[in-house]
Enzyme design. Structure first.
Site, short mmCIF file in Angstrom:
data_model
loop_
_atom_site.label_atom_id
_atom_site.label_comp_id
_atom_site.label_asym_id
_atom_site.label_seq_id
_atom_site.Cartn_x
_atom_site.Cartn_y
_atom_site.Cartn_z
CB THR A 12 -0.92 0.01 1.25
OG1 THR A 12 -1.83 -1.06 1.13
CG2 THR A 12 -1.67 1.30 1.40
CB SER A 54 2.63 -8.14 0.78
OG SER A 54 1.53 -8.03 1.65
CB THR A 85 0.34 -4.04 6.20
OG1 THR A 85 -0.92 -3.98 5.52
CG2 THR A 85 0.96 -2.66 6.27
CG ASP A 86 -2.79 -7.32 3.20
OD1 ASP A 86 -3.10 -6.65 4.21
OD2 ASP A 86 -3.36 -7.19 2.10
N1 ASP Z 1 -2.65 -5.37 0.19
C1 ASP Z 1 -1.58 -4.54 0.70
C2 ASP Z 1 -0.31 -5.37 0.76
O1 ASP Z 1 -0.14 -6.14 1.65
C3 ASP Z 1 -1.92 -4.00 2.01
C4 ASP Z 1 -0.92 -3.06 2.63
O2 ASP Z 1 0.21 -2.91 2.21
O3 ASP Z 1 -1.29 -2.43 3.65
O4 ASP Z 1 0.49 -5.30 -0.08
#
Ligand code: ASP
Length: 331
Positions: A12, A54, A85-86
């Site tokens: 993100t 991710s 973050t995922d």
């Molecule tokens: N879908 C995103 C990822 O994990 C979510 C994030 O980065 O907060 O790449």
């Protein structure tokens, strides 16, 4: 001035809005333009190993990041990895096994909102990650997020939207950042040179139980994977109702030389198969127990161990040997 290598992987933090939702677009150099103040903290070089959500990351990507760190290890004082973050907690755990006892900090960070948005946690998290990577007592693999420094083997994403996305499970936070200052509570074990590993085993599966679950899904996982993590209830166990076949599935797994690891779907305090009959009788069946390790760490640890050995005694020995404080309770 310390030299930090920034490794971009996507997420993100690097995303822009497209017709079909947020998608990683910005590279590390573009991210750095949003936080010019970092120039007064350290000198930064950039490398982009991938630019993905991710959700799309695989164990092969963990290895790519670990190799990037190893290849540049001598030239830098620390590493900042921008990451989605995922699955950040999985990558942080895997890196904790692939690069052990690093005296130089390997800091993962990311954000819940893209860096180009007006309201975003990206700039704070990224700046904090560089600040922490330059601090004297920082070492090993950790996640810096929302002012907290969480050990790589203990991190878990616990909120999908809030800035306080990560928690440290069954272990205290290593440090906190307040207004650009690091308050370090815990130091990590380090050696002069880290232990680098270059193998990862990918054929690992996970089965999560629900009441009334059919043992057929465990049979499928046992046939399909070399190691199966079972996320059971409470302190751990398997249904032993007359029509459930879980115990015979476990016996079959043992005879096939497949590895079963019992863990819990409860967030905190871990498993203890000694407590109830539904768990106790499994202990003779050669299954391993996660105790207070997170599922993310169990995945990373098994991927690392099975990349090294298939000998059951050696596997158990390594699994129960604590690495980067991943395991405190062992029975
Ligand atoms: N879908 C995103 C990822 O994990 C979510 C994030 O980065 O907060 O790449």
């Amino acid at each position: 001035m310390k030299r930090i290598l920034m490794i971009g992987t996507g997420g993100t933090i690097a995303s822009e809005m497209t017709e079909s939702g947020l998608s990683p677009r910005l590279d590390t150099t573009q991210l750095l333009h949003y936080i010019p103040q970092v120039q007064s903290i350290c000198s930064v070089d950039c490398v982009q190993t991938m630019n993905v959500d991710s959700t799309n990351m695989t164990p092969a990507d963990w290895l790519t990041i670990a190799r990037c760190i190893r290849d540049h290890y001598e030239a830098y004082d620390g590493f900042v990895i921008s990451h989605g973050t995922d699955t950040m907690a999985y990558t942080a755990a895997a890196l904790s096994y692939l690069v052990q006892d690093s005296p130089k900090p390997i800091v993962l960070t990311g954000a819940q909102k893209p860096i180009s948005m007006d309201v975003t946690d990206s700039k704070t998290n990224l700046t904090d990650a560089f600040t922490y990577a330059c601090s004297e007592r920082a070492s090993g693999v950790c996640i810096v997020f929302n002012g907290s420094v969480i050990l790589g083997t203990r991190a878990k994403k616990i909120r999908t939207h809030s800035f306080s996305a990560f928690s440290s499970i069954n272990f205290p936070e290593l440090a906190v950042l307040q207004d650009g200052k690091v308050l370090q509570y815990i130091d990590l074990p380090k050696r002069e040179q880290p232990l680098f590993y270059d193998n990862i085993h990918e054929n690992i599966g996970l089965v999560k139980l629900i009441p009334g679950a059919d043992a057929g899904m465990l049979d499928y996982a046992i046939a399909r994977y070399d190691a199966v993590i079972v996320e059971s209830f409470g302190v751990g166990g398997l249904p032993e109702t007359p029509d459930s076949r879980f115990f015979s599935s476990i016996l079959r797994a043992k005879n096939m030389g497949k590895l079963i690891v019992m863990t819990t779907q409860v967030l905190s305090e871990g498993s203890d198969l000694n407590v109830y009959r539904v768990g106790y009788s499994l202990k003779d069946q050669g299954i391993l127990e996660a105790f207070d390790m997170t599922t993310e760490s169990v995945v990373g640890k098994l991927s690392w161990i099975l990349g090294l050995t298939r000998d059951p005694i050696e596997i158990a020995k390594r699994f129960y040997t604590p690495i980067a404080h991943d395991l405190l309770i062992t029975g």
